[in-house]
Design a protein around this motif. Sequence first.
Motif, PDB file in Angstrom:
ATOM      1  N   ALA A   7      42.060  34.025  88.746  1.00 51.08           N
ATOM      2  CA  ALA A   7      42.432  32.926  89.631  1.00 51.08           C
ATOM      3  C   ALA A   7      42.632  33.357  91.082  1.00 51.08           C
ATOM      4  O   ALA A   7      42.386  32.584  92.006  1.00 51.08           O
ATOM      5  N   CYS A   8      43.067  34.601  91.305  1.00 51.55           N
ATOM      6  CA  CYS A   8      43.454  34.995  92.659  1.00 51.55           C
ATOM      7  C   CYS A   8      42.270  35.162  93.602  1.00 51.55           C
ATOM      8  O   CYS A   8      42.442  35.093  94.827  1.00 51.55           O
ATOM      9  N   TYR A   9      41.063  35.373  93.088  1.00 49.06           N
ATOM     10  CA  TYR A   9      39.912  35.551  93.972  1.00 49.06           C
ATOM     11  C   TYR A   9      39.752  34.364  94.925  1.00 49.06           C
ATOM     12  O   TYR A   9      39.399  34.534  96.102  1.00 49.06           O
ATOM     13  N   GLY A  10      39.974  33.172  94.405  1.00 44.76           N
ATOM     14  CA  GLY A  10      39.821  31.988  95.241  1.00 44.76           C
ATOM     15  C   GLY A  10      40.771  31.977  96.421  1.00 44.76           C
ATOM     16  O   GLY A  10      40.423  31.490  97.504  1.00 44.76           O
ATOM     17  N   CYS A  41      39.049  29.938  84.212  1.00 41.81           N
ATOM     18  CA  CYS A  41      38.250  31.125  84.458  1.00 41.81           C
ATOM     19  C   CYS A  41      37.274  31.354  83.306  1.00 41.81           C
ATOM     20  O   CYS A  41      37.480  30.864  82.194  1.00 41.81           O
ATOM     21  N   CYS A  42      36.224  32.108  83.582  1.00 40.52           N
ATOM     22  CA  CYS A  42      35.241  32.459  82.553  1.00 40.52           C
ATOM     23  C   CYS A  42      34.952  33.950  82.615  1.00 40.52           C
ATOM     24  O   CYS A  42      34.894  34.535  83.703  1.00 40.52           O
ATOM     25  N   ARG A  43      34.755  34.541  81.437  1.00 41.44           N
ATOM     26  CA  ARG A  43      34.326  35.934  81.353  1.00 41.44           C
ATOM     27  C   ARG A  43      33.273  36.064  80.261  1.00 41.44           C
ATOM     28  O   ARG A  43      33.435  35.525  79.168  1.00 41.44           O
ATOM     29  N   ASN A  44      32.242  36.781  80.585  1.00 40.36           N
ATOM     30  CA  ASN A  44      31.193  37.063  79.623  1.00 40.36           C
ATOM     31  C   ASN A  44      31.601  38.301  78.831  1.00 40.36           C
ATOM     32  O   ASN A  44      31.517  39.420  79.331  1.00 40.36           O
ATOM     33  N   GLU A  45      32.087  38.090  77.621  1.00 43.92           N
ATOM     34  CA  GLU A  45      32.580  39.185  76.786  1.00 43.92           C
ATOM     35  C   GLU A  45      31.572  39.519  75.689  1.00 43.92           C
ATOM     36  O   GLU A  45      30.745  38.688  75.303  1.00 43.92           O
ATOM     37  N   PHE A  88      39.125  30.163  79.853  1.00 43.73           N
ATOM     38  CA  PHE A  88      40.568  30.175  79.634  1.00 43.73           C
ATOM     39  C   PHE A  88      41.256  29.759  80.920  1.00 43.73           C
ATOM     40  O   PHE A  88      40.624  29.641  81.978  1.00 43.73           O
ATOM     41  N   THR A  89      42.560  29.552  80.846  1.00 43.15           N
ATOM     42  CA  THR A  89      43.348  29.140  82.013  1.00 43.15           C
ATOM     43  C   THR A  89      44.240  30.286  82.458  1.00 43.15           C
ATOM     44  O   THR A  89      45.003  30.835  81.649  1.00 43.15           O
ATOM     45  N   MET A  90      44.157  30.632  83.714  1.00 40.35           N
ATOM     46  CA  MET A  90      44.991  31.697  84.266  1.00 40.35           C
ATOM     47  C   MET A  90      45.904  31.113  85.340  1.00 40.35           C
ATOM     48  O   MET A  90      45.442  30.459  86.272  1.00 40.35           O
ATOM     49  N   ARG A  91      47.193  31.319  85.174  1.00 40.47           N
ATOM     50  CA  ARG A  91      48.181  31.001  86.198  1.00 40.47           C
ATOM     51  C   ARG A  91      48.514  32.293  86.927  1.00 40.47           C
ATOM     52  O   ARG A  91      48.815  33.310  86.307  1.00 40.47           O
ATOM     53  N   GLU A  92      48.469  32.256  88.253  1.00 37.23           N
ATOM     54  CA  GLU A  92      48.815  33.431  89.038  1.00 37.23           C
ATOM     55  C   GLU A  92      49.819  33.095  90.129  1.00 37.23           C
ATOM     56  O   GLU A  92      49.779  32.000  90.708  1.00 37.23           O
ATOM     57  N   LEU A  93      50.704  34.040  90.382  1.00 37.30           N
ATOM     58  CA  LEU A  93      51.606  34.007  91.517  1.00 37.30           C
ATOM     59  C   LEU A  93      51.196  35.165  92.410  1.00 37.30           C
ATOM     60  O   LEU A  93      51.254  36.330  91.996  1.00 37.30           O
ATOM     61  N   VAL A 108      51.010  38.320  89.925  1.00 39.78           N
ATOM     62  CA  VAL A 108      51.490  38.267  88.544  1.00 39.78           C
ATOM     63  C   VAL A 108      50.626  37.227  87.849  1.00 39.78           C
ATOM     64  O   VAL A 108      50.543  36.082  88.302  1.00 39.78           O
ATOM     65  N   ALA A 109      49.961  37.631  86.775  1.00 40.74           N
ATOM     66  CA  ALA A 109      48.977  36.767  86.128  1.00 40.74           C
ATOM     67  C   ALA A 109      49.364  36.493  84.687  1.00 40.74           C
ATOM     68  O   ALA A 109      49.842  37.390  83.977  1.00 40.74           O
ATOM     69  N   PHE A 110      49.149  35.244  84.276  1.00 41.49           N
ATOM     70  CA  PHE A 110      49.463  34.808  82.917  1.00 41.49           C
ATOM     71  C   PHE A 110      48.233  34.137  82.306  1.00 41.49           C
ATOM     72  O   PHE A 110      47.700  33.181  82.881  1.00 41.49           O
ATOM     73  N   GLY A 111      47.791  34.613  81.171  1.00 37.30           N
ATOM     74  CA  GLY A 111      46.745  33.936  80.416  1.00 37.30           C
ATOM     75  C   GLY A 111      47.395  32.908  79.500  1.00 37.30           C
ATOM     76  O   GLY A 111      48.013  33.259  78.492  1.00 37.30           O
ATOM     77  N   LEU A 112      47.304  31.634  79.855  1.00 42.61           N
ATOM     78  CA  LEU A 112      48.107  30.614  79.160  1.00 42.61           C
ATOM     79  C   LEU A 112      47.738  30.488  77.688  1.00 42.61           C
ATOM     80  O   LEU A 112      48.620  30.325  76.828  1.00 42.61           O
TER      81      LEU A 112
END
Length: 271
Positions: free
Chosen positions: A93-96, A118-122, A134-139, A235-239
């Motif tokens: 999320a923080c890149y934006g 967010c998306c990741r090619n795993e 997935f959803t990432m909350r960042e501070l 600080v990042a949280f994967g909800l």
Amino acid sequence: MIETTTPGYRVTDGLAVLGPDVARVKYAIDAIFQQWATGINAQPWDLPALLTRSQLASFDYFDNFPHLAVAATPTMPADADGSPEELFITSAACYGAYAALTGTSLEEPLSVTVATRCCRNEARYHGLRRLHQFTMRELVALGPADHATAHLMRFKPRVLSLTEHLGLSVQVQHATDPFFDPNGSRALMQRLLPVKEEIVTDDGVAIASFNSHRNFFGNRARISFQGNPVHTSCVAFGLERWVYALDRKFNGDWAATRAAIASFDPTASGE
């Protein structure tokens, strides 16, 4: 097709569908993170999940983790002159935030909060533990070095207080950033001088991370404070990972899960 079906939600090929009971849990845990953000006067931002190739390239994205990149490709050309720049769905999320502040000079240290799909090619996906989307909350903190460092020190005890309240068995682990090539120069730097810590459940799922970027993004995005490139941290949280951990703890009793979340005092410092 790989599918995981659990009462309340379904995951197919890394894409999760959360029913109302589970969605309420996700929103409730995120509300705590938002209250923490409000407590430090972090500005709530709404940022695009799409970034251009050149924006990501300026952050060495394609050098460090091209394997995770997910392109947003049009199915047919638009009626416009020229070809628009290729777009990618951000993997954090923080890149934006750094892209939005490119070329700016801050008048004072800044804190922002953002939640992004967010998306990741795993190589593989595993229920809510590892998702394609997935959803990432960042501070996020931007400013002098002490501002970025204090940001991480402030929230580490709070996150640990929350996990203790919820009865989650976790450990704090130093980590090289999993988004970096493990043989790359930045991953080596992190092993020599750790700049990332993770809160990891007893079955190995990282549900939160504390990341110091030093002045990397300040330099690359030309964001300055008092004439110097800003230092940043987040600080990042994967909800959805929090939902997974809570499902495992409360055995799918979503009402009990919400009650446990509701009984937590977000204003407690945890120190």
